[in-house]
Structures are given as C-alpha cells and as structure tokens.
Design an enzyme around this catalytic site. Sequence first.
Site, PDB file in Angstrom:
ATOM      1  N   LYS A   1       0.837  -1.206   0.000  1.00 58.53           N
ATOM      2  CA  LYS A   1       0.000   0.000   0.000  1.00 58.53           C
ATOM      3  C   LYS A   1       0.876   1.263   0.000  1.00 58.53           C
ATOM      4  O   LYS A   1       0.610   2.220  -0.729  1.00 58.53           O
ATOM      5  CB  LYS A   1      -0.944   0.000   1.217  1.00 58.53           C
ATOM      6  CG  LYS A   1      -2.045  -1.052   1.093  1.00 58.53           C
ATOM      7  CD  LYS A   1      -2.910  -1.160   2.343  1.00 58.53           C
ATOM      8  CE  LYS A   1      -3.913  -2.305   2.178  1.00 58.53           C
ATOM      9  NZ  LYS A   1      -4.798  -2.511   3.323  1.00 58.53           N
TER      10      LYS A   1
ATOM     11  N   GLN B   1      -4.931  -1.348   9.686  1.00 58.23           N
ATOM     12  CA  GLN B   1      -4.796  -2.641   9.012  1.00 58.23           C
ATOM     13  C   GLN B   1      -5.352  -3.766   9.890  1.00 58.23           C
ATOM     14  O   GLN B   1      -5.075  -3.835  11.080  1.00 58.23           O
ATOM     15  CB  GLN B   1      -3.308  -2.879   8.680  1.00 58.23           C
ATOM     16  CG  GLN B   1      -3.037  -4.125   7.861  1.00 58.23           C
ATOM     17  CD  GLN B   1      -3.555  -4.058   6.423  1.00 58.23           C
ATOM     18  OE1 GLN B   1      -3.799  -2.982   5.873  1.00 58.23           O
ATOM     19  NE2 GLN B   1      -3.735  -5.221   5.813  1.00 58.23           N
TER      20      GLN B   1
ATOM     21  N   ASP C   1     -10.937   2.888   3.755  1.00 59.48           N
ATOM     22  CA  ASP C   1     -11.223   1.452   3.601  1.00 59.48           C
ATOM     23  C   ASP C   1     -12.696   1.235   3.274  1.00 59.48           C
ATOM     24  O   ASP C   1     -13.077   0.178   2.781  1.00 59.48           O
ATOM     25  CB  ASP C   1     -10.957   0.716   4.927  1.00 59.48           C
ATOM     26  CG  ASP C   1      -9.610   0.016   4.960  1.00 59.48           C
ATOM     27  OD1 ASP C   1      -9.141  -0.408   3.887  1.00 59.48           O
ATOM     28  OD2 ASP C   1      -9.061  -0.127   6.063  1.00 59.48           O
TER      29      ASP C   1
END
Length: 291
Positions: free
Chosen positions: A53, A97, A120
């Site tokens: 990422k 995460q 997200d």
Amino acid sequence: MSKIIDGIKISKEIKAEIRKKISIATKKGFRSPSLKIVLVGGHGPSKIYVNAKLKACESVGIDAELISLSDNILQEELTELIKKLNKDNDVDGFIVQLPLPENISIQKVIENIDSSKDVDGFTNDNIGSITSKNKKLLPATGLGVMTLIKRYSIDVESKKCVVIGSSRNVGGAIAQMLVQREDVTVTVCNSKTKDLKSITIDADLIISAVGIPNLVTEDMVKDGVSIIDVGISRVKDSSKRSGFKIVGDVDFDSIYKKANLITPVPGGVGPMTIVSLLQNTLKVYCEKFKI
Ligand code: GUN
C-alpha cells in the site's frame, strides 16, 4: 483473447489516471493527498500488504505514512490515536490494518473512525451508502471487484451471480453492490452453505471471498463461467524459498479451461483493493479542496 482478468494491468491503468490528477492538483499549488496507515503488531502478511500500500501511494504521489504500534497497545490508546487522526486536517484519510490482536475490538476501532476519512470504506455510514443513491467511500475490495467487472465488460445483466462469502466488509458488501445494479440475480452463500455445488453449477459469475483454498473445484462450475477470486490464503509450498505460496479459493488450474474469464491469485483482486484505497483517498482529497 486471454481469459485472465489481469488486476495488475488494470491497477496500473488506474494508478496512471490517479497520478495525473494529483500531478495537476499539486502543480496548481495544492498539497499532496495524505494517508496514514496504522499497523498494530508484527502480523507477517499484514506487513507485506501494508508495504504494498505504501509503495502504491508513493507511485501516484499520495503522501503516505506508516504508524507502527506495539502488539500490546490498549484499546483506549488506539482510540486516542484514531481521534487524533480524525481531527488532523492535514490527514485526508487513514486505515487501521486488519487483523488486530485479540484484545482489540475491531468493531470499536471502526466505530471510532470518522467516516469521511474512512478510505477502507468500513464504517456503517460508508457501507450503508452502498444502498443509497449518494455513494460515499465504498469498501475497497468491493469497489475493486466492481471495477474489474466494468473494465472487462463482464456481462452480468440478467445473469446469475453467486457470491461465496457474506462478511460485512467484503463478501456481503460485494453482494449488495451487485444487488444495487438491479439487473443481476444475486445468490449469497458462505462457508456453511450445504451442497454449494448445486448453487455454483448454474452460475454465470462466481465471486468467492471466504479464504478457503480449493473450495471451488472444476466439477462445481459450468462451461463459460466467469470467476473472480477474492480469497487470499497462505499454504505450505516446499518448492518456494519462503516455504509457502499464496492461493485463492478457486482451483485455478482445473477451472481455467472451462472459464470464460478468471482472476489469478495473486495478481487479480489484490492489486485492485489497493488501487481502490488510492481512489478513495483521492475522492476525499478532491472533495476537500473542491478539485
Ligand atoms: N486486511 C486485509 N485486507 C484489508 C483491507 O483492505 N483493509 C484493512 N484495513 N485491513 C485489511
């Protein structure tokens, strides 16, 4: 024509589009978009995903920073950090995460994230917006899957689509995105579905997102099926230096010859989830600066 749905190729195309938009904005004097990635503990696969990422952000001009926290951080400390990121005007978006250590409630973490920074797309507000005309920040994996369907012109109109996996953030979200099209027949299964084959055998499109290697085998699909494999599992492989390999839910080798289109794992949905994160970050940034 190749049967492979190439997530790496599509993600590169989208990254080029994002890079161009950011470059135009920064040339006009706007600061770069900024993303924070919170990683709790030393979960091996998460470290790999987070690095991917960070690299993707760098490649398009998003200013990304990793915030690494210890395994034994308390829920309250993580909440404090999230509240700080929510308030920080220089932060356009952030993610925490997953998975998280057992003592941390994922639900509480998500509840505390300001939905306008939730790139997200995991908060209730954002997931709920799937069913609204006013779409907000859509769940990144689902957005990636829908982008693949669009860019590969997978014909789903009046077709039967089976989603295997009903998790809130992934399988359930993908199914709901398809339902919202109002032209697809969507069946949602999960790891507990009895006689899965009786359902998948008629499917025109199978999207599997349960994380069970070889769940979908050749005998379970019809000729001409399209397959999007969202599963990511590590299995032992002594031929690899690392001792393992990454596989999806679908027995790729045997299904390939029957399929019309199929995603590989890795190189299918994974890069699309990352590029969707970049798209969501760009969306927040452009709306903030009215670009
Ligand atoms: N862990 C695996 N995939 C994801 C993702 O898309 N977002 C976050 N936050 N954690 C993950």
